[in-house]
Design a protein around this motif. Sequence first.
Motif, PDB file in Angstrom:
ATOM      1  N   GLY A  92      30.498  47.579  34.550  1.00 36.72           N
ATOM      2  CA  GLY A  92      30.629  46.134  34.566  1.00 36.72           C
ATOM      3  C   GLY A  92      31.928  45.813  35.280  1.00 36.72           C
ATOM      4  O   GLY A  92      32.786  46.688  35.453  1.00 36.72           O
ATOM      5  N   ALA A  93      32.067  44.591  35.712  1.00 26.55           N
ATOM      6  CA  ALA A  93      33.303  44.213  36.410  1.00 26.55           C
ATOM      7  C   ALA A  93      33.609  42.748  36.138  1.00 26.55           C
ATOM      8  O   ALA A  93      32.711  41.943  35.898  1.00 26.55           O
ATOM      9  CB  ALA A  93      33.170  44.453  37.908  1.00 26.55           C
ATOM     10  N   THR A  94      34.884  42.454  36.201  1.00 23.14           N
ATOM     11  CA  THR A  94      35.332  41.079  36.093  1.00 23.14           C
ATOM     12  C   THR A  94      36.234  40.768  37.283  1.00 23.14           C
ATOM     13  O   THR A  94      36.947  41.649  37.769  1.00 23.14           O
ATOM     14  CB  THR A  94      36.063  40.837  34.750  1.00 23.14           C
ATOM     15  N   GLY A  95      36.152  39.568  37.760  1.00 24.70           N
ATOM     16  CA  GLY A  95      36.981  39.171  38.893  1.00 24.70           C
ATOM     17  C   GLY A  95      37.522  37.774  38.686  1.00 24.70           C
ATOM     18  O   GLY A  95      36.846  36.917  38.123  1.00 24.70           O
ATOM     19  N   TYR A  96      38.743  37.561  39.128  1.00 21.38           N
ATOM     20  CA  TYR A  96      39.364  36.248  39.040  1.00 21.38           C
ATOM     21  C   TYR A  96      39.682  35.756  40.438  1.00 21.38           C
ATOM     22  O   TYR A  96      40.302  36.470  41.231  1.00 21.38           O
ATOM     23  CB  TYR A  96      40.646  36.303  38.198  1.00 21.38           C
TER      24      TYR A  96
ATOM     25  N   CYS B 144      34.627  37.526  44.643  1.00 21.70           N
ATOM     26  CA  CYS B 144      33.677  37.853  45.717  1.00 21.70           C
ATOM     27  C   CYS B 144      33.387  39.352  45.763  1.00 21.70           C
ATOM     28  O   CYS B 144      32.261  39.767  46.037  1.00 21.70           O
ATOM     29  CB  CYS B 144      34.148  37.331  47.063  1.00 21.70           C
ATOM     30  N   TYR B 145      34.379  40.165  45.444  1.00 21.34           N
ATOM     31  CA  TYR B 145      34.157  41.617  45.455  1.00 21.34           C
ATOM     32  C   TYR B 145      33.345  42.048  44.242  1.00 21.34           C
ATOM     33  O   TYR B 145      32.548  42.975  44.324  1.00 21.34           O
ATOM     34  CB  TYR B 145      35.498  42.356  45.523  1.00 21.34           C
ATOM     35  N   THR B 146      33.521  41.355  43.141  1.00 23.10           N
ATOM     36  CA  THR B 146      32.716  41.625  41.958  1.00 23.10           C
ATOM     37  C   THR B 146      31.256  41.309  42.254  1.00 23.10           C
ATOM     38  O   THR B 146      30.358  42.084  41.918  1.00 23.10           O
ATOM     39  CB  THR B 146      33.242  40.795  40.774  1.00 23.10           C
TER      40      THR B 146
ATOM     41  N   ILE C 160      28.433  41.292  35.217  1.00 19.35           N
ATOM     42  CA  ILE C 160      29.478  40.656  36.021  1.00 19.35           C
ATOM     43  C   ILE C 160      30.034  39.426  35.309  1.00 19.35           C
ATOM     44  O   ILE C 160      29.287  38.632  34.748  1.00 19.35           O
ATOM     45  CB  ILE C 160      28.928  40.289  37.417  1.00 19.35           C
ATOM     46  N   VAL C 161      31.363  39.309  35.310  1.00 23.09           N
ATOM     47  CA  VAL C 161      32.066  38.141  34.780  1.00 23.09           C
ATOM     48  C   VAL C 161      33.074  37.714  35.840  1.00 23.09           C
ATOM     49  O   VAL C 161      33.839  38.537  36.339  1.00 23.09           O
ATOM     50  CB  VAL C 161      32.810  38.470  33.466  1.00 23.09           C
ATOM     51  N   VAL C 162      33.042  36.446  36.194  1.00 20.33           N
ATOM     52  CA  VAL C 162      34.023  35.925  37.151  1.00 20.33           C
ATOM     53  C   VAL C 162      34.629  34.643  36.602  1.00 20.33           C
ATOM     54  O   VAL C 162      33.982  33.895  35.879  1.00 20.33           O
ATOM     55  CB  VAL C 162      33.413  35.669  38.555  1.00 20.33           C
ATOM     56  N   SER C 163      35.875  34.415  36.923  1.00 19.31           N
ATOM     57  CA  SER C 163      36.579  33.193  36.548  1.00 19.31           C
ATOM     58  C   SER C 163      37.118  32.554  37.805  1.00 19.31           C
ATOM     59  O   SER C 163      37.767  33.220  38.611  1.00 19.31           O
ATOM     60  CB  SER C 163      37.729  33.515  35.584  1.00 19.31           C
TER      61      SER C 163
END
Length: 85
Positions: free
Chosen positions: A29-33, A38-40, A52-55
Amino acid sequence: MLKHGKEQTRPSLDKVIAILKEESVTKFGATGYCFSGCYTFDLAFNNIIQCIVVSHPSLFMDPDDLKAPLLINSCEVDQMFPAEA
């Protein structure tokens, strides 16, 4: 963006994932801020990560063909991620 494009960032991500796979890790899993969002998404679109989690994602991509569970944390008014998106 020239110093931090996919050509510069993706090899490092792929290397870490390869090492983890050698250690028998099978799901990711990955998270991106912001910028890393965009890479997540890229890892998810390539079916490398399963969650996937993005903020406050920037350079947001349309998740129509995304198969991983997705959580987007965004403020109510965000020019990078408008409500109609």
